[in-house]
Write a protein that holds these residues in place. Structure first.
Motif, short mmCIF file in Angstrom:
data_model
loop_
_atom_site.label_atom_id
_atom_site.label_comp_id
_atom_site.label_asym_id
_atom_site.label_seq_id
_atom_site.Cartn_x
_atom_site.Cartn_y
_atom_site.Cartn_z
N THR A 155 0.87 -1.08 -0.02
CA THR A 155 0.03 -0.05 -0.16
C THR A 155 0.98 1.28 0.04
OG1 THR A 155 -1.89 1.06 0.95
CG2 THR A 155 -0.12 0.08 2.31
N ASN A 156 0.29 2.42 -0.23
CA ASN A 156 1.15 3.61 -0.40
C ASN A 156 0.52 4.38 1.03
OD1 ASN A 156 2.26 6.09 -0.28
ND2 ASN A 156 1.91 6.19 -2.67
N VAL A 157 1.01 4.27 1.97
CA VAL A 157 0.67 5.00 3.44
C VAL A 157 0.72 6.46 3.54
CG1 VAL A 157 0.90 2.86 4.63
CG2 VAL A 157 2.67 4.37 4.60
N SER A 158 1.57 6.94 2.22
CA SER A 158 1.61 8.36 2.41
C SER A 158 0.48 9.06 1.68
CB SER A 158 3.09 8.79 1.92
OG SER A 158 3.97 8.41 2.71
N LYS A 159 -0.07 8.27 0.84
CA LYS A 159 -1.32 8.96 0.12
C LYS A 159 -2.22 9.92 1.05
CE LYS A 159 -3.59 7.00 -3.33
NZ LYS A 159 -4.31 6.03 -3.84
N SER A 160 -2.71 10.92 0.70
CA SER A 160 -3.33 11.95 1.29
C SER A 160 -4.85 11.36 1.48
CB SER A 160 -3.62 13.32 1.01
OG SER A 160 -4.02 13.45 -0.46
N CYS A 213 6.71 3.13 7.50
CA CYS A 213 5.61 3.81 7.67
C CYS A 213 5.16 4.95 7.02
CB CYS A 213 5.64 4.27 9.25
SG CYS A 213 5.81 2.77 10.16
N ARG A 214 5.95 4.97 5.69
CA ARG A 214 5.71 6.05 4.92
C ARG A 214 5.88 5.66 3.45
NH1 ARG A 214 9.98 9.93 5.88
NH2 ARG A 214 11.09 9.09 4.38
N GLY A 215 5.12 6.23 2.38
CA GLY A 215 5.32 5.78 1.06
C GLY A 215 4.68 4.30 0.75
N THR A 218 4.85 0.40 0.83
CA THR A 218 5.32 -0.35 1.65
C THR A 218 4.63 -1.54 1.85
OG1 THR A 218 6.18 -0.51 4.07
CG2 THR A 218 3.85 0.55 3.67
N TYR A 225 3.98 -3.12 7.13
CA TYR A 225 3.02 -1.81 7.75
C TYR A 225 2.29 -2.31 9.20
CZ TYR A 225 -0.22 1.76 8.06
OH TYR A 225 -1.12 2.81 8.37
N CYS A 285 3.76 -0.66 12.06
CA CYS A 285 3.23 0.93 12.06
C CYS A 285 1.96 0.83 12.77
CB CYS A 285 3.41 1.45 10.75
SG CYS A 285 4.69 1.42 9.90
#
Length: 128
Positions: free
Chosen positions: A28-33, A112-114, A116, A121, A125
């Motif tokens: 997943t991309n955990v940094s997506k807004s 925990c960013r981008g 991952t 995660y 995280c």
């Protein structure tokens, strides 16, 4: 027909979320807004379909995605974990050169960013 496709996708996703070995190959991309941005289907807390993109419905109607087997489906799938109708998390299914984003790419950056790995995660995280 839409229900059958979504049932196949839901079953696949449920098995990915339950089996920790499968989590090692999804990300997943955990940094997506916004986790729902770009999703093609969103599943509710009990696995019911909350939302399906017009594009996915169009591909089903044109025979590109097989609702019986899920063949032809690839993209971002969202999960609404709190029942508010909005995706709280998302993962990629059937994306990448061999149907998944390479494990090295999932593990390269910070947990925990981008982009991952889901297993990393959730173990490093979530709740940490």
């Amino acid at each position: 027909m839409r229900r059958r496709l979504l049932a196949v996708v839901a079953g696949t996703l449920a098995s990915l979320l339950i089996a920790s070995t499968a989590l090692g190959f999804e990300c997943t991309n955990v940094s997506k807004s916004s986790p729902e941005a770009g999703t093609q289907v969103v599943f509710g807390p009990t696995g019911e379909i909350v939302w399906v993109s017009r594009g996915l419905l169009n591909r089903i109607e044109r025979g590109i995605v097989d609702p019986e087997t899920g063949a032809g489906f690839h993209g971002l799938v969202g999960f609404d974990m709190d029942g508010d109708g909005i995706a709280d998390a998302s993962t990629y299914i059937g994306v990448g050169s061999e149907g998944e984003i390479p494990l090295q790419a999932q593990l390269n950056g910070p947990a925990c960013r981008g982009l991952t790995n889901l297993f990393v995660y959730f173990t490093e995280c979530v709740g940490a």
